[in-house]
Design an enzyme around this catalytic site. Structure first.
Site, PDB file in Angstrom:
ATOM      1  N   LYS B  59      -8.785 -25.662  22.933  1.00 61.06           N
ATOM      2  CA  LYS B  59      -7.608 -25.390  23.542  1.00 61.06           C
ATOM      3  C   LYS B  59      -6.957 -26.437  23.735  1.00 61.06           C
ATOM      4  CE  LYS B  59      -9.055 -22.090  26.401  1.00 61.06           C
ATOM      5  NZ  LYS B  59      -8.912 -20.866  26.928  1.00 61.06           N
ATOM      6  N   GLY B 186     -10.526 -15.007  27.268  1.00 63.62           N
ATOM      7  CA  GLY B 186      -9.014 -14.116  27.555  1.00 63.62           C
ATOM      8  C   GLY B 186      -9.020 -13.404  25.811  1.00 63.62           C
ATOM      9  N   GLY B 187      -9.189 -14.192  25.125  1.00 64.80           N
ATOM     10  CA  GLY B 187      -8.896 -13.246  23.615  1.00 64.80           C
ATOM     11  C   GLY B 187      -7.917 -14.669  22.781  1.00 64.80           C
ATOM     12  N   GLY B 188      -7.108 -15.512  23.682  1.00 64.38           N
ATOM     13  CA  GLY B 188      -6.188 -16.043  22.943  1.00 64.38           C
ATOM     14  C   GLY B 188      -6.698 -16.835  21.267  1.00 64.38           C
ATOM     15  N   GLU B 210     -19.015 -11.960  22.614  1.00 67.99           N
ATOM     16  CA  GLU B 210     -18.628 -11.621  23.884  1.00 67.99           C
ATOM     17  C   GLU B 210     -19.781 -11.311  24.574  1.00 67.99           C
ATOM     18  OE1 GLU B 210     -16.558  -7.497  25.981  1.00 67.99           O
ATOM     19  OE2 GLU B 210     -15.206  -9.114  26.871  1.00 67.99           O
ATOM     20  N   ALA B 214     -20.265 -10.028  30.877  1.00 65.14           N
ATOM     21  CA  ALA B 214     -18.108 -10.469  30.733  1.00 65.14           C
ATOM     22  C   ALA B 214     -18.165  -9.748  29.383  1.00 65.14           C
ATOM     23  CB  ALA B 214     -17.979 -12.012  30.742  1.00 65.14           C
ATOM     24  N   SER B 309     -16.350 -22.759  19.735  1.00 67.01           N
ATOM     25  CA  SER B 309     -14.884 -22.440  20.120  1.00 67.01           C
ATOM     26  C   SER B 309     -15.189 -24.506  21.197  1.00 67.01           C
ATOM     27  CB  SER B 309     -15.243 -22.280  21.346  1.00 67.01           C
ATOM     28  OG  SER B 309     -16.030 -21.688  22.159  1.00 67.01           O
ATOM     29  N   ASN B 312     -18.476 -29.462  25.952  1.00 68.88           N
ATOM     30  CA  ASN B 312     -18.242 -29.687  27.315  1.00 68.88           C
ATOM     31  C   ASN B 312     -19.998 -28.841  28.022  1.00 68.88           C
ATOM     32  OD1 ASN B 312     -16.051 -31.676  26.986  1.00 68.88           O
ATOM     33  ND2 ASN B 312     -14.722 -29.514  26.956  1.00 68.88           N
TER      34      ASN B 312
END
Lengths: 323, 323
Positions: B59, B186-188, B210, B214, B309, B312
């Protein structure tokens, strides 16, 4: 192997040769800069992530260098060693790469995960008592019985030279490096890094970090000769060994200082590495960072490399992700 | 931002521009090859370690690209966003780098560690309910009140383009790459990676993974339009969001397949990443690897990249090192 009173057992040339010899078989591990940790400690922290090395520890370097250095004739006899764990797995792997037999002695208090790692390379370790004498005797017996070549976990010069490639890489990877913290057990990694770094850039400070419960190197530096451990129960299982007769003179002449760290500091450092740097360090692998946290004021504003020497941690009953 | 029926919202040029724009502010994360895992799964596994990225997640890329793309005039108004956690910290960090205010909405079921991360950048998040509607409404109210610019966690084109730099790096770092597994919330990240990879090397397969709990993207692909989530309780907290109106068309047209994974698979993948690759993945960060483990036969012998990805993870009461 020359004696402690003779010329240095390894030189920068040995380490440079090792770097070429092992290049195809080991990982050039990344240096990880963690913004959050650097900000908190007030210095530039670069983790040399040897937990991301094959077998999960820097030991892959020395083992490959030693095994690949053997003559064809010696190699056919196989290799023998004793180790608390990571060197054992590294020798099993290196012997497999060369297609030769490996005979391995491990202390009975080695972590189950490290014993399983050796077995995963098709070698069944011989278990023995935890003291240096017990390990060395068991290895000597095994060597006599098999005729294999001893690859000592830190006294064999080719092992020390292999570990020293960590120092070469750090100088290449971190521009403006000012200090390095290195964990010390038998002293192979520390001696190798010292020879590499102090030959090329003597102004870079190199500090040893040792568990207070395994303070033989600290006592040896005071006494001027290798002193035996008094106990074998630090959580940092990779550092329970006695400082070597061949590594000690190098360390004594080149190291800038030594920090002792508590068991609590080691466990806390391990957790910080996991939670903030997102790397898994085994206890021995977190010892150098514990030394930095405890002495952060001495490193204020300096570009400081911390070697995470290994990552073979057993998570046991931890319910990771169930918060 | 063009509409789902218009031209693609991002192109390869946008991603290349993002790569230059963010270079000084993000980590070019290493690719980690784990011998033990590759051997066990029968394919060449390359972990793209975005857990080692600033703020512990990919992110950081999209957030920096979006914030650094703002005009001087827009930047002065500050930025507003809503996020389950990592995008929130990334926006707080990026706004700090540019010296502008950030206003952040987080769901009340976000992990305490992720809320603390935002606070560590000097921003106090506004908490709201967990649904996409609740988040967007809270952010809209905050935006109206402050006049700040919305940087959506995945619908803003500059965010998608920033995340796509992960795909560019993978093509540069892994020669002979044949397949990539990408987690989808969200697919970004998925949309960005798809545009980068399918434009440059369309023969590389890109798979979405996925959580079965969800599964809105899986249902959306079947329905041909974005479908809402039915629940918000997967352990993969970063993937509880609904697939985006702008990310969906890109994913629908370019993705090769989608795998659903169970909660147990996610937790098991997380543990394997920690124990064998010595990296800390958060649940969402282990989802892509869970997809590989569950479908290893489809990747036999192929060079496969798995995006970790984020890292944390809250270790809670885990007694790390006490085995």
């Amino acid at each position: 192997m020359s004696s402690p009173t003779g010329p240095p057992v390894i030189t920068l040339d040995d380490i440079r040769s090792a770097q070429q010899r092992i290049a195809d078989y080991v990982v050039r591990t990344p240096v990880i800069n963690c913004e959050v940790i650097s900000k908190r400690l007030g210095c530039g922290v670069s983790f040399k992530a040897e937990n991301l090395q094959h077998v999960g520890a820097f030991k892959a370097r020395g083992a490959v260098n030693a095994v690949m250095s053997l003559s064809e004739e010696d190699a056919r006899r196989g290799v023998v060693t004793h180790s608390s764990g990571n060197h054992a797995a590294a020798i099993a792997r290196a012997a497999g790469l060369r297609g030769i037999p490996a005979f391995i002695v491990m202390p009975e208090n080695a972590s189950p995960k490290k014993i399983a790692a050796v077995e995963s390379y098709g070698v069944s370790p011989v278990l023995c008592g935890p003291s240096t004498q017990q390990r060395e005797q068991a290895a000597a017996e095994l060597q006599q019985r098999t005729g294999a070549i001893l690859v000592h976990p830190f006294e064999t010069p080719a092992v020390m030279a292999g570990q020293g490639t960590v120092g070469l890489e750090l100088l290449e990877q971190v521009s403006g490096l000012e200090a390095i913290l290195v964990p010390v057990g038998g002293g192979g990694l520390l001696a190798g890094v010292l020879v590499a770094v102090k030959t090329i850039r003597p102004e870079v400070k190199v500090y040893a970090v040792e568990p207070a419960l395994a303070d033989d190197t600290a006592r040896s530096l005071k006494a001027g000769s290798p002193q035996p451990p008094t106990r074998y129960d630090t959580v940092a299982d990779g550092l329970r060994t006695q400082i070597g007769d061949h590594t000690f003179p190098i360390i004594e002449s080149l190291v800038d200082d030594l920090f002792l760290v508590s068991e609590a500091s080691i466990l806390s450092a391990m957790r910080t590495i996991a939670e903030d740097a997102h790397l898994v360090a085994e206890p021995s692998g977190a010892v150098a960072f514990a030394g930095l946290i405890d002495n952060a004021d001495r490193f204020a504003g300096r570009s400081t490399a911390v070697i995470i020497s290994g990552g073979n941690l057993n998570f046991g009953d931890c319910q990771l992700g169930r918060n």
